[in-house]
Design a protein around this motif. Sequence first.
Motif, PDB file in Angstrom:
ATOM      1  N   GLY A 187       0.812  -1.207   0.000  1.00 24.78           N
ATOM      2  CA  GLY A 187       0.000   0.000   0.000  1.00 24.78           C
ATOM      3  C   GLY A 187       0.847   1.258   0.000  1.00 24.78           C
ATOM      4  O   GLY A 187       0.514   2.243  -0.673  1.00 24.78           O
ATOM      5  N   GLU A 188       1.941   1.225   0.727  1.00 19.12           N
ATOM      6  CA  GLU A 188       2.846   2.382   0.731  1.00 19.12           C
ATOM      7  C   GLU A 188       3.451   2.593  -0.649  1.00 19.12           C
ATOM      8  O   GLU A 188       3.590   3.725  -1.118  1.00 19.12           O
ATOM      9  CB  GLU A 188       3.951   2.187   1.766  1.00 19.12           C
ATOM     10  CG  GLU A 188       3.454   2.255   3.208  1.00 19.12           C
ATOM     11  CD  GLU A 188       4.589   2.206   4.207  1.00 19.12           C
ATOM     12  OE1 GLU A 188       5.767   2.258   3.778  1.00 19.12           O
ATOM     13  OE2 GLU A 188       4.310   2.109   5.417  1.00 19.12           O
ATOM     14  N   ARG A 189       3.793   1.483  -1.327  1.00 16.57           N
ATOM     15  CA  ARG A 189       4.369   1.600  -2.674  1.00 16.57           C
ATOM     16  C   ARG A 189       3.344   2.097  -3.688  1.00 16.57           C
ATOM     17  O   ARG A 189       3.693   2.824  -4.628  1.00 16.57           O
ATOM     18  CB  ARG A 189       4.935   0.245  -3.122  1.00 16.57           C
ATOM     19  CG  ARG A 189       6.217  -0.167  -2.414  1.00 16.57           C
ATOM     20  CD  ARG A 189       6.843  -1.402  -3.040  1.00 16.57           C
ATOM     21  NE  ARG A 189       6.109  -2.609  -2.696  1.00 16.57           N
ATOM     22  CZ  ARG A 189       6.374  -3.368  -1.636  1.00 16.57           C
ATOM     23  NH1 ARG A 189       7.355  -3.017  -0.806  1.00 16.57           N
ATOM     24  NH2 ARG A 189       5.679  -4.457  -1.383  1.00 16.57           N
ATOM     25  N   GLN A 190       2.088   1.702  -3.507  1.00 14.67           N
ATOM     26  CA  GLN A 190       1.043   2.037  -4.472  1.00 14.67           C
ATOM     27  C   GLN A 190       0.241   3.278  -4.091  1.00 14.67           C
ATOM     28  O   GLN A 190      -0.667   3.670  -4.820  1.00 14.67           O
ATOM     29  CB  GLN A 190       0.072   0.851  -4.613  1.00 14.67           C
ATOM     30  CG  GLN A 190       0.688  -0.442  -5.077  1.00 14.67           C
ATOM     31  CD  GLN A 190       1.067  -0.407  -6.541  1.00 14.67           C
ATOM     32  OE1 GLN A 190       0.579   0.420  -7.304  1.00 14.67           O
ATOM     33  NE2 GLN A 190       1.955  -1.317  -6.947  1.00 14.67           N
ATOM     34  N   SER A 191       0.561   3.894  -2.960  1.00 12.18           N
ATOM     35  CA  SER A 191      -0.203   5.037  -2.435  1.00 12.18           C
ATOM     36  C   SER A 191      -1.674   4.673  -2.234  1.00 12.18           C
ATOM     37  O   SER A 191      -2.589   5.419  -2.589  1.00 12.18           O
ATOM     38  CB  SER A 191      -0.080   6.249  -3.379  1.00 12.18           C
ATOM     39  OG  SER A 191       1.258   6.680  -3.457  1.00 12.18           O
ATOM     40  N   ILE A 192      -1.877   3.490  -1.687  1.00  8.95           N
ATOM     41  CA  ILE A 192      -3.205   2.979  -1.368  1.00  8.95           C
ATOM     42  C   ILE A 192      -3.268   2.763   0.147  1.00  8.95           C
ATOM     43  O   ILE A 192      -2.389   2.113   0.715  1.00  8.95           O
ATOM     44  CB  ILE A 192      -3.487   1.646  -2.085  1.00  8.95           C
ATOM     45  CG1 ILE A 192      -3.579   1.851  -3.599  1.00  8.95           C
ATOM     46  CG2 ILE A 192      -4.744   0.974  -1.549  1.00  8.95           C
ATOM     47  CD1 ILE A 192      -4.819   2.555  -4.068  1.00  8.95           C
ATOM     48  N   LEU A 193      -4.297   3.303   0.813  1.00 18.31           N
ATOM     49  CA  LEU A 193      -4.426   3.089   2.242  1.00 18.31           C
ATOM     50  C   LEU A 193      -4.886   1.661   2.509  1.00 18.31           C
ATOM     51  O   LEU A 193      -5.901   1.221   1.969  1.00 18.31           O
ATOM     52  CB  LEU A 193      -5.447   4.057   2.839  1.00 18.31           C
ATOM     53  CG  LEU A 193      -5.739   3.847   4.328  1.00 18.31           C
ATOM     54  CD1 LEU A 193      -4.507   4.149   5.171  1.00 18.31           C
ATOM     55  CD2 LEU A 193      -6.919   4.694   4.779  1.00 18.31           C
ATOM     56  N   VAL A 194      -4.134   0.933   3.315  1.00 17.77           N
ATOM     57  CA  VAL A 194      -4.513  -0.420   3.720  1.00 17.77           C
ATOM     58  C   VAL A 194      -4.908  -0.381   5.192  1.00 17.77           C
ATOM     59  O   VAL A 194      -4.106  -0.013   6.048  1.00 17.77           O
ATOM     60  CB  VAL A 194      -3.366  -1.421   3.489  1.00 17.77           C
ATOM     61  CG1 VAL A 194      -3.741  -2.794   4.045  1.00 17.77           C
ATOM     62  CG2 VAL A 194      -3.044  -1.523   2.002  1.00 17.77           C
TER      63      VAL A 194
END
Length: 294
Positions: free
Chosen positions: A62-69
């Motif tokens: 998520g950090e790599r993809q800018s997605i909140l997990v």
Amino acid sequence: MMQSKGETGRQERYDLHTHTRASDGMNAPADNVRLAREQGLTGLAITDHDTVAGVMEAMAEGERQSILVIPGVEISTRASGKDIHVLGYFIQTDDPVLLQRLASLRETREARNVQIIDKLNGLGISITLDEVKAGLGRPLRPDESLGRPHIADALVRKGLAADMRDAFDRYLGEGKPGYASLPRISPEEAMGWIREAGGAPVLAHPGLYGDDELVETIVAKGRPAGIEVYHSDHGPEDEERYLVLARRYGLIATGGSDYHGVRQGVVFHGDLGSRYADGECVRQLQNAAEHGGR
């Protein structure tokens, strides 16, 4: 669905119910995150059955993809003779008490799997738990869980069911000849576990229980932070009914696909992102978690 916009003005969409291969999903946790990005989601929750084994991998991706997990879990419980699931959000996944408790639930799940295999054998179906595990194509980690979808998958591979839904309808669903259930904790106890681990409890997919009186009893007794109004197996009438219930009890109305991936070309229960909640819902869940899970 609920709609709100983030700081960029873009509509925020979060699928708050997804599974990975840490339990009975088909995808690696990082794959769910990448799929969420492809679907244009702002974020997703990883809510595997009785385990948090997939959360850290997903959060890293998520950090790599800018997605909140959102770190989550789906806890198996039982009430009035029915399997009831409780979702937990923003839990502390390294909480030692929670981890010990989830391990005990996986032991119960494994014992149930043995009973299911025994029942299927009694029906003249030649199947072993080793065959089911072999179908994973990799070793099962101690902190991962094996469930009925894995057994269903084995039945399909043997040509004994057309697909997973058929396997449940013929053998594995409640009331079917291969169904088995062992004593489990109550929904209220699971909600307490989630609160003690710093999270916000939510009653999962109430429409699947076929008993709205029981649903309301659980809500009244357990006082969860929310209820899953929007789910792949809920129709418009279900959504309206549970939205009314949420308002009556002051609950957060959440939403998620219950995505398990694709088996034999069929998505189970729904495509990732097909049901979702908005940013305001997520902020309410986080606030609830920070204030004792209520």
